[in-house]
Design an enzyme around this catalytic site. Structure first.
Site, PDB file in Angstrom:
ATOM      1  N   ASP A  56       4.695  -4.410   6.222  1.00 52.83           N
ATOM      2  CA  ASP A  56       5.020  -5.750   6.675  1.00 52.83           C
ATOM      3  C   ASP A  56       5.254  -6.714   5.513  1.00 52.83           C
ATOM      4  OD1 ASP A  56       4.887  -7.727   9.143  1.00 52.83           O
ATOM      5  OD2 ASP A  56       3.697  -8.630   7.547  1.00 52.83           O
ATOM      6  N   THR A  72       4.226   2.804   5.805  1.00 57.72           N
ATOM      7  CA  THR A  72       2.863   2.294   5.996  1.00 57.72           C
ATOM      8  C   THR A  72       2.095   3.231   6.901  1.00 57.72           C
ATOM      9  OG1 THR A  72       1.544   0.538   7.011  1.00 57.72           O
ATOM     10  CG2 THR A  72       3.803   0.754   7.779  1.00 57.72           C
ATOM     11  N   ALA A 121     -13.014  12.459  19.794  1.00 65.05           N
ATOM     12  CA  ALA A 121     -14.050  11.426  19.704  1.00 65.05           C
ATOM     13  C   ALA A 121     -14.309  10.814  21.077  1.00 65.05           C
ATOM     14  CB  ALA A 121     -13.632  10.349  18.711  1.00 65.05           C
ATOM     15  N   GLY A 179       0.825  -1.209   0.000  1.00 63.72           N
ATOM     16  CA  GLY A 179       0.000   0.000   0.000  1.00 63.72           C
ATOM     17  C   GLY A 179       0.852   1.250   0.000  1.00 63.72           C
ATOM     18  N   GLN A 212      -7.526   8.154   3.453  1.00 63.12           N
ATOM     19  CA  GLN A 212      -6.434   8.193   4.428  1.00 63.12           C
ATOM     20  C   GLN A 212      -5.062   8.019   3.793  1.00 63.12           C
ATOM     21  OE1 GLN A 212      -7.929   5.542   7.943  1.00 63.12           O
ATOM     22  NE2 GLN A 212      -9.246   5.229   6.170  1.00 63.12           N
ATOM     23  N   SER A 264     -24.498  14.300  20.791  1.00 60.64           N
ATOM     24  CA  SER A 264     -23.994  13.523  19.656  1.00 60.64           C
ATOM     25  C   SER A 264     -22.701  12.852  20.086  1.00 60.64           C
ATOM     26  CB  SER A 264     -23.729  14.423  18.436  1.00 60.64           C
ATOM     27  OG  SER A 264     -22.641  15.286  18.696  1.00 60.64           O
TER      28      SER A 264
END
Length: 326
Positions: free
Chosen positions: A106, A129, A190, A14, A258, A219
């Site tokens: 990895d 990564t 959060a 990735g 992301q 919320s």
């Protein structure tokens, strides 16, 4: 003086923001030390198919600010076979490449370790990564940028969550590691994070709701790692609809958002330091090591440790999140 005259460089797995900064640093550091540099396109697949190009300093101009990787990346099933690896080795010999710098996670380092052992070939790995899940380094290339992207997205989602008094489950990457979910939850304010490291020990959803979360809020936002262990945001949301129907639940999956975007200053600096260190390692006759960073100091981590050891989550951060999300 090192016998290495020509190095190859590739990116695999990735993509991660900062890979281009690493390519730039490796290329220019190698040239500075009198080496020839060859870029290998599409990772290990490019070794097998022969997608190799000689790089000069100009080849890596104006790329430090770009996301993704100019060398491209691809999965390569052939490289997982002894026959495929032999073809790759023959290509390195034909190109007169004496050592390899592999940038990835990895899977990339696992392939590098097997290849290096089979052919006694010098390889240095750079941890690229967004998951930040490689052992032996405090942080990986791309993690900081991905974390900042998550924060920006959560800030926007919070606006609509507050307007409609909803419970949002936001899925972030992290198949085996909860670093993005946990630190993203703290940084974005959060209410909770559901991560794979804890899911095997406790029912995080039940704990979160039964401890009275949301009692003073109109919320709430919960970050969920995409792991099969956690069930992902969709799995968690389905449970809430069945077990706690009083909540108005919504799901947002950030996905490949992301991975994209211009790398942060921290990722550019980290990738540049690691890229230069990779050449220093080869000059010092180091091989089969990953360049890591610990307490702001660059270190050499054997592939075996970087791959086989699980990187632990900082459990103090879990308690911090519980306290500040009241």
């Amino acid at each position: 003086m090192s016998a290495i005259k020509c190095i190859g460089i590739l990116t695999s797995g990735g993509d991660a923001p900062g890979m281009n900064a690493a390519i730039r640093a490796v290329t220019r550091s190698a040239i500075y030390n009198g080496m020839t540099v060859k870029g290998i396109y599409r990772g290990y697949k490019g070794l097998i198919t022969g997608e190799v190009e000689t790089f000069n300093s100009q080849s890596v101009s104006n790329i430090i600010q770009r996301g993704g990787t100019i060398l491209k990346t691809a999965r390569c099933m052939e490289f997982k076979t002894p026959e495929g690896r032999k073809v790759a080795y023959d290509r390195l010999e034909a190109e007169k490449i004496d050592a390899l710098v592999a940038i990835g996670g990895d899977g990339t380092l696992t392939g590098a370790r097997i290849f290096a052992q089979e052919f006694n070939f010098p390889i240095v790995g750079l941890p690229g990564t967004i998951d930040n899940d490689l052992f032996g380094t405090d942080v990986t290339i791309g993690y900081d940028t991905a974390l900042n992207t998550i924060i920006e997205c959560v800030d926007k989602i919070r606006d609509t969550a507050s307007s409609h008094e909803r419970l949002f489950f936001i899925e972030v990457m992290g198949r085996d590691a909860g670093f993005l979910a946990l630190n993203g939850a703290i940084a974005s304010g959060a209410e909770a994070a559901i991560i794979p490291e804890i899911s095997m020990e406790t029912d995080q959803l039940s704990d979160m709701i039964e401890t009275g979360f949301r009692k003073s809020k109109n919320s709430s936002i919960v970050l969920v790692a995409e792991s099969e262990i956690t069930g992902g945001a969709m799995g968690v949301a389905e449970r809430v609809k069945k077990e706690y129907p009083q909540f108005d639940v919504r799901v947002s999956i950030l996905g490949h958002l992301q991975r994209g975007g211009s790398p942060s200053a921290q990722d550019r600096i980290l990738a540049t330091r690691m890229g230069a260190a990779a050449i220093d390692a080869l000059l010092d006759d180091q091989r089969n090591v990953m360049i890591g960073i610990q307490n702001d100091q660059l270190v050499y981590v054997p592939f075996s440790k970087a791959i086989k050891n699980d990187k632990p989550i900082n459990r103090e951060l879990l308690n911090t999140l519980r306290i500040v999300s009241m």
